[in-house]
Design an enzyme around this catalytic site. Structure first.
Site, PDB file in Angstrom:
ATOM      1  CG  ASP A  95      -2.810  -4.557   9.720  1.00 22.75           C
ATOM      2  OD1 ASP A  95      -3.066  -3.338   9.634  1.00 22.75           O
ATOM      3  OD2 ASP A  95      -3.150  -5.389   8.854  1.00 22.75           O
ATOM      4  CD  GLU A  96       2.409  -8.109  10.977  1.00 22.78           C
ATOM      5  OE1 GLU A  96       1.306  -7.650  10.611  1.00 22.78           O
ATOM      6  OE2 GLU A  96       3.247  -8.588  10.191  1.00 22.78           O
ATOM      7  CD  GLU A 119      -9.664 -28.490 -16.596  1.00 23.35           C
ATOM      8  OE1 GLU A 119     -10.615 -27.808 -16.158  1.00 23.35           O
ATOM      9  OE2 GLU A 119      -9.486 -28.704 -17.809  1.00 23.35           O
ATOM     10  CB  SER A 159      11.775   0.608   1.247  1.00 22.49           C
ATOM     11  OG  SER A 159      11.166  -0.619   1.505  1.00 22.49           O
ATOM     12  CG  HIS A 198      -7.058  -3.388   8.246  1.00 17.45           C
ATOM     13  ND1 HIS A 198      -8.407  -3.665   8.211  1.00 17.45           N
ATOM     14  CD2 HIS A 198      -6.478  -4.441   8.884  1.00 17.45           C
ATOM     15  CE1 HIS A 198      -8.625  -4.840   8.811  1.00 17.45           C
ATOM     16  NE2 HIS A 198      -7.479  -5.313   9.233  1.00 17.45           N
ATOM     17  N   GLY A 219      -2.387  -3.337  -2.950  1.00 18.33           N
ATOM     18  CA  GLY A 219      -1.673  -2.099  -3.234  1.00 18.33           C
ATOM     19  C   GLY A 219      -1.204  -1.997  -4.679  1.00 18.33           C
ATOM     20  CD  GLN A 238      -3.108  -0.692   0.084  1.00 17.27           C
ATOM     21  OE1 GLN A 238      -3.365   0.454  -0.272  1.00 17.27           O
ATOM     22  NE2 GLN A 238      -3.717  -1.740  -0.455  1.00 17.27           N
TER      23      GLN A 238
HETATM   24  P1  NAD Z   1       3.516  -4.538   3.621  1.00 13.17           P
HETATM   25  O1  NAD Z   1       3.821  -5.704   4.483  1.00 13.17           O
HETATM   26  O2  NAD Z   1       3.448  -4.729   2.162  1.00 13.17           O
HETATM   27  O3  NAD Z   1       4.568  -3.366   3.820  1.00 13.17           O
HETATM   28  C1  NAD Z   1       4.897  -2.793   5.013  1.00 13.17           C
HETATM   29  C2  NAD Z   1       6.150  -1.952   4.886  1.00 13.17           C
HETATM   30  O4  NAD Z   1       6.521  -1.526   6.181  1.00 13.17           O
HETATM   31  C3  NAD Z   1       7.325  -2.706   4.308  1.00 13.17           C
HETATM   32  O5  NAD Z   1       7.937  -1.903   3.336  1.00 13.17           O
HETATM   33  C4  NAD Z   1       8.238  -2.902   5.519  1.00 13.17           C
HETATM   34  O6  NAD Z   1       9.568  -2.938   5.159  1.00 13.17           O
HETATM   35  C5  NAD Z   1       7.910  -1.665   6.329  1.00 13.17           C
HETATM   36  N1  NAD Z   1       8.238  -1.822   7.752  1.00 13.17           N
HETATM   37  C6  NAD Z   1       8.111  -2.924   8.502  1.00 13.17           C
HETATM   38  N2  NAD Z   1       8.481  -2.662   9.774  1.00 13.17           N
HETATM   39  C7  NAD Z   1       8.850  -1.357   9.817  1.00 13.17           C
HETATM   40  C8  NAD Z   1       9.340  -0.495  10.842  1.00 13.17           C
HETATM   41  N3  NAD Z   1       9.549  -0.955  12.079  1.00 13.17           N
HETATM   42  N4  NAD Z   1       9.587   0.800  10.525  1.00 13.17           N
HETATM   43  C9  NAD Z   1       9.407   1.264   9.270  1.00 13.17           C
HETATM   44  N5  NAD Z   1       8.966   0.479   8.262  1.00 13.17           N
HETATM   45  C10 NAD Z   1       8.696  -0.808   8.527  1.00 13.17           C
HETATM   46  O7  NAD Z   1       2.174  -3.885   4.202  1.00 13.17           O
HETATM   47  P2  NAD Z   1       0.801  -3.687   3.435  1.00 13.17           P
HETATM   48  O8  NAD Z   1       0.271  -5.035   3.037  1.00 13.17           O
HETATM   49  O9  NAD Z   1       0.940  -2.619   2.429  1.00 13.17           O
HETATM   50  O10 NAD Z   1      -0.145  -3.184   4.629  1.00 13.17           O
HETATM   51  C11 NAD Z   1      -0.110  -1.870   5.120  1.00 13.17           C
HETATM   52  C12 NAD Z   1      -1.478  -1.527   5.680  1.00 13.17           C
HETATM   53  O11 NAD Z   1      -2.425  -1.487   4.615  1.00 13.17           O
HETATM   54  C13 NAD Z   1      -2.016  -2.524   6.672  1.00 13.17           C
HETATM   55  O12 NAD Z   1      -2.767  -1.827   7.626  1.00 13.17           O
HETATM   56  C14 NAD Z   1      -2.944  -3.407   5.840  1.00 13.17           C
HETATM   57  O13 NAD Z   1      -3.972  -4.028   6.578  1.00 13.17           O
HETATM   58  C15 NAD Z   1      -3.514  -2.338   4.913  1.00 13.17           C
HETATM   59  N6  NAD Z   1      -4.046  -2.866   3.654  1.00 13.17           N
HETATM   60  C16 NAD Z   1      -3.236  -3.624   2.857  1.00 13.17           C
HETATM   61  C17 NAD Z   1      -3.699  -4.073   1.639  1.00 13.17           C
HETATM   62  C18 NAD Z   1      -2.763  -4.764   0.695  1.00 13.17           C
HETATM   63  O14 NAD Z   1      -3.033  -4.732  -0.484  1.00 13.17           O
HETATM   64  N7  NAD Z   1      -1.666  -5.372   1.083  1.00 13.17           N
HETATM   65  C19 NAD Z   1      -5.028  -3.798   1.244  1.00 13.17           C
HETATM   66  C20 NAD Z   1      -5.831  -2.984   2.070  1.00 13.17           C
HETATM   67  C21 NAD Z   1      -5.317  -2.522   3.278  1.00 13.17           C
HETATM   68 MG    MG Z   2      -7.044  -6.983   5.082  1.00 17.91          MG
HETATM   69 MG    MG Z   3     -13.880 -26.883 -18.754  1.00 22.36          MG
END
Ligand code: NAD
Ligand code: MG
Ligand code: MG
Length: 338
Positions: A82-83, A226, A52, A107, A133, A27
């Site tokens: 999130d975690e 399939e 990054s 989220h 994203g 994202q």
């Molecule tokens: P991701 O796992 O793709 O990326 C997270 C980024 O944070 C990574 O670049 C990681 O290197 C960086 N990071 C990790 N720990 C860090 C720290 N201590 N300090 C600085 N940077 C750090 O995450 P995501 O899937 O894009 O999710 C981000 C948010 O978006 C979440 O809340 C998720 O629920 C929400 N969301 C994600 C999607 C999706 O398509 N993946 C869709 C809707 C909502």
């Molecule tokens: Mg989700």
């Molecule tokens: Mg068929």
């Protein structure tokens, strides 16, 4: 249900604001690049030494350490996993959010389950794209957009909704529509959808079909085509025209098989278990288990991830995709850039 479009979600409220996107994952990559292309001042907040850093600069964006970015910005968008958000918020963001700033999420997990409790003098809002994203970026570049949800948790300034809608416009979401909701509804429905249907449901359905054919002695390549490869073709039809377009396009034989075998495989027991999945989400049991899993360095998560990487279907899939170079050419994920 209130749905906003570009006319009611003008970008103006964001024009004089500084936006820090914390994290450059799925994202973070999409929001920062889309906002930048929409003419908004953006900085990406990263850890010192994060891999990054190079990707951000190669994209023509500015990176800062998380603390600095939060201090600089009027709006801080949390796009870390999130975690990890609770810890990063407490250590690097909280003290840099002076009164009148806005904290944003894609989220509701951390707010709804109380992992982050922001001060009362800031705005807290959510703009949650309803898609991965990389699609948020790809659709924006096509001139389209992924629909978003918008929700306000705290409105200290009285302008939180206006600014959040502006943000949704800046990432392209208002082109498709921005649906107003709450942190609670977004969190519970998002977790349910991904667990029971989109991610958990679909992968386990496909794998069960693949294994059934392989165990019956059919070639794994056939089983892969399939039960896995063709899923996209079917889902594209549903995406554009619903079940009815899909059933219009398949043969009558396939449609009859759909009606008789579908409800035999996905029987009443499935819904009973889906209701239990939803109950665990609503009662916070899933959130508790996921946060505890993280406290002990994700042993069960990593075992599952590694186990699935070894599944026969992944190896067969990789060799079949190599025969279809056009798939690689139009790939949305490029791990060196996004
Ligand atoms: P991701 O796992 O793709 O990326 C997270 C980024 O944070 C990574 O670049 C990681 O290197 C960086 N990071 C990790 N720990 C860090 C720290 N201590 N300090 C600085 N940077 C750090 O995450 P995501 O899937 O894009 O999710 C981000 C948010 O978006 C979440 O809340 C998720 O629920 C929400 N969301 C994600 C999607 C999706 O398509 N993946 C869709 C809707 C909502
Ligand atoms: Mg989700
Ligand atoms: Mg068929």
């Amino acid at each position: 249900m209130k749905v906003y479009h570009e006319a009611e979600a003008k970008i103006d409220a964001l024009k004089n604001k500084k936006v820090a996107i914390i994290g450059y994952g799925s994202q973070g990559y999409a929001h920062s690049n889309n906002l930048h292309d929409s003419g908004i001042q953006v900085v990406v907040g990263l850890r010192k030494g994060s891999p990054s850093w190079k990707k951000v600069e190669a994209a023509g964006l500015k990176a800062m350490e998380v603390e600095e970015a939060a201090k600089w910005a009027d709006i801080v968008m949390m796009l870390l996993p999130d975690e990890m958000q609770g810890e990063v918020y407490a250590n690097s963001i909280k003290d840099n959010l002076s009164a009148g700033k806005m904290l944003m999420f894609a989220h509701g997990f951390n707010i709804h389950f109380g992992q982050i409790v922001p001060g009362a003098d800031i705005d807290v809002a959510m703009v949650a794209p309803k898609g991965p994203g990389h699609m948020v970026r790809a659709e924006y570049q096509k001139g389209a957009g992924v629909p978003c949800l918008v929700a306000i948790h705290q409105n200290a300034s009285g302008k939180a909704l206006e600014v959040a809608l502006s943000y949704a416009n800046g990432i392209g979401g208002a082109r498709a529509g921005v649906i107003e909701t709450t942190f609670k509804v977004e969190t519970e429905t998002d977790l349910f959808g991904e667990q029971a249907v989109l991610c958990g449901g679909v992968t386990h359905l496909m794998a069960a079909g693949f294994e059934t054919l392989v165990e019956a002695g059919y070639p794994p390549e056939m089983a892969y085509f399939e039960c896995i490869h063709e899923m996209k073709l079917i889902v594209d039809l549903i995406y554009q025209g619903g079940f009815s377009d899909m059933r219009y396009s398949i043969s009558n034989t396939a449609e009859y098989g759909d009606y008789v075998s579908g409800p035999y495989v996905i029987d009443a027991g499935v819904k009973i278990r889906m209701k239990e999945v939803l109950r665990r989400i609503q009662q916070g049991e899933f959130a508790r288990d996921w946060m505890l899993e993280n406290k002990v360095n994700k042993p069960s998560f990593m075992a599952k991830r590694n186990g699935w990487a070894e599944h026969q279907l992944e190896k067969i899939g990789a060799s079949l995709r190599a025969l279809m170079p056009w798939i690689q050419k139009s790939k949305i994920v490029d791990k060196t850039k996004n």
